[in-house]
Write an enzyme that holds these catalytic residues in place. Sequence first.
Site, short mmCIF file in Angstrom:
data_model
loop_
_atom_site.label_atom_id
_atom_site.label_comp_id
_atom_site.label_asym_id
_atom_site.label_seq_id
_atom_site.Cartn_x
_atom_site.Cartn_y
_atom_site.Cartn_z
N HIS A 72 -9.38 0.76 4.80
CA HIS A 72 -8.12 0.98 5.52
C HIS A 72 -8.39 1.90 6.71
CE1 HIS A 72 -4.07 2.36 6.43
NE2 HIS A 72 -3.64 1.28 5.79
N GLU B 164 -6.91 4.37 7.79
CA GLU B 164 -6.77 5.80 7.48
C GLU B 164 -8.02 6.33 6.80
OE1 GLU B 164 -2.98 5.44 5.53
OE2 GLU B 164 -2.08 4.93 7.46
N LYS C 24 0.13 4.18 -0.23
CA LYS C 24 -0.56 5.34 0.35
C LYS C 24 -0.42 6.55 -0.59
CE LYS C 24 0.31 3.46 4.89
NZ LYS C 24 0.07 3.64 6.30
N SER D 261 3.73 -2.03 10.42
CA SER D 261 5.19 -1.95 10.62
C SER D 261 5.93 -3.23 10.25
CB SER D 261 5.51 -1.54 12.08
OG SER D 261 4.99 -0.25 12.34
N GLY E 292 2.57 2.22 10.84
CA GLY E 292 3.49 3.35 10.67
C GLY E 292 4.19 3.77 11.95
N GLU F 277 -4.96 -5.32 10.70
CA GLU F 277 -3.99 -4.24 10.87
C GLU F 277 -4.28 -3.50 12.18
OE1 GLU F 277 -2.19 -3.07 6.85
OE2 GLU F 277 -3.93 -1.81 7.16
N ASN G 247 0.87 -1.18 0.00
CA ASN G 247 0.00 0.00 0.00
C ASN G 247 0.91 1.23 0.00
OD1 ASN G 247 -1.77 2.06 0.55
ND2 ASN G 247 -2.22 1.42 2.66
C1 PEP Z 1 -0.72 0.06 6.11
O1 PEP Z 1 -0.87 1.26 6.01
O2 PEP Z 1 -1.54 -0.72 5.61
C2 PEP Z 1 0.45 -0.42 6.84
C3 PEP Z 1 0.49 -1.67 7.21
O3 PEP Z 1 1.44 0.50 7.09
P1 PEP Z 1 2.89 0.23 7.72
O4 PEP Z 1 3.43 -1.02 7.11
O5 PEP Z 1 3.68 1.44 7.35
O6 PEP Z 1 2.70 0.10 9.19
#
Ligand code: PEP
Length: 262
Positions: free
Chosen positions: A104, A106, A14, A222, A182, A176, A12
Amino acid sequence: MISSRSVIIAGNWKMNYGPKAASHFAMEIVPKLGQLTRQNPGLLCILCPPAISLSPVREVMDTMPSPRLELGAQNMYFEEKGAFTGEISPIMVRELCTTVILGHSERRMYFGESNELVHKKTLAALTYGLRPIVCIGENEAQHQAGQTEQVIHTQVQGSLAHLPTELAKDVVIAYEPIWAIGTGKAATGKDAGKVASLIRQLYGTMYGDESAVALHILYGGSTTSENCHHFFSHPDIDGALIGGASIKHDFVEIARKANTMV
Ligand code: PEP
């Protein structure tokens, strides 16, 4: 991971990489991912750039096609067409992509997406032959309060109930935990695996054992090439949805590690 399900490594991107930068980055990683996925038919890699960059990335992918390297959108609306300024439809996504990320955290957090809306989008994706990657996960406060199970239950029921049973097996769920996204603070493989098992169990009560066994469950939060093996070694985790590391070469490393574990 178990052998009857593919291992999915989805990136992703983003809101990173406009058309030019996306094309440039794709030219660097597509040959490597193409080689990995051609070597191992059990591995599926999916790149999810911003909507405006889907076309240039598609063009790069078309110059060196690999059937297990696919393109995904990060979001879409559920209607087919019409007066929905700023949105893209399942039909439009389908022209370039196989996959779409939905719900997601976000989008839930900054754009007010509810379980009800995610459900409509999931149904639309399945109806138009797209693979939805539906994101769920608890926030920090819920995590600290020991409410993870309840949150997962509510999100799975709210976002994924009442789908046509024959299509339910095509859903991918990304667990997630929001506190891990992040932050550099990934869940442990054991905790993520426990939630993945719960999700699979719940899905079984909704759609039966066959759909539950076919369901792909990814971990996200992460993930890096350093910690990914903790997740990939759990039997209920079938890969990862990756944010930060997906816009770097570490994404290829993660795919390489997944490749050795399929
Ligand atoms: C995500 O935004 O789906 C995600 C898993 O981000 P990150 O790997 O940066 O934590």
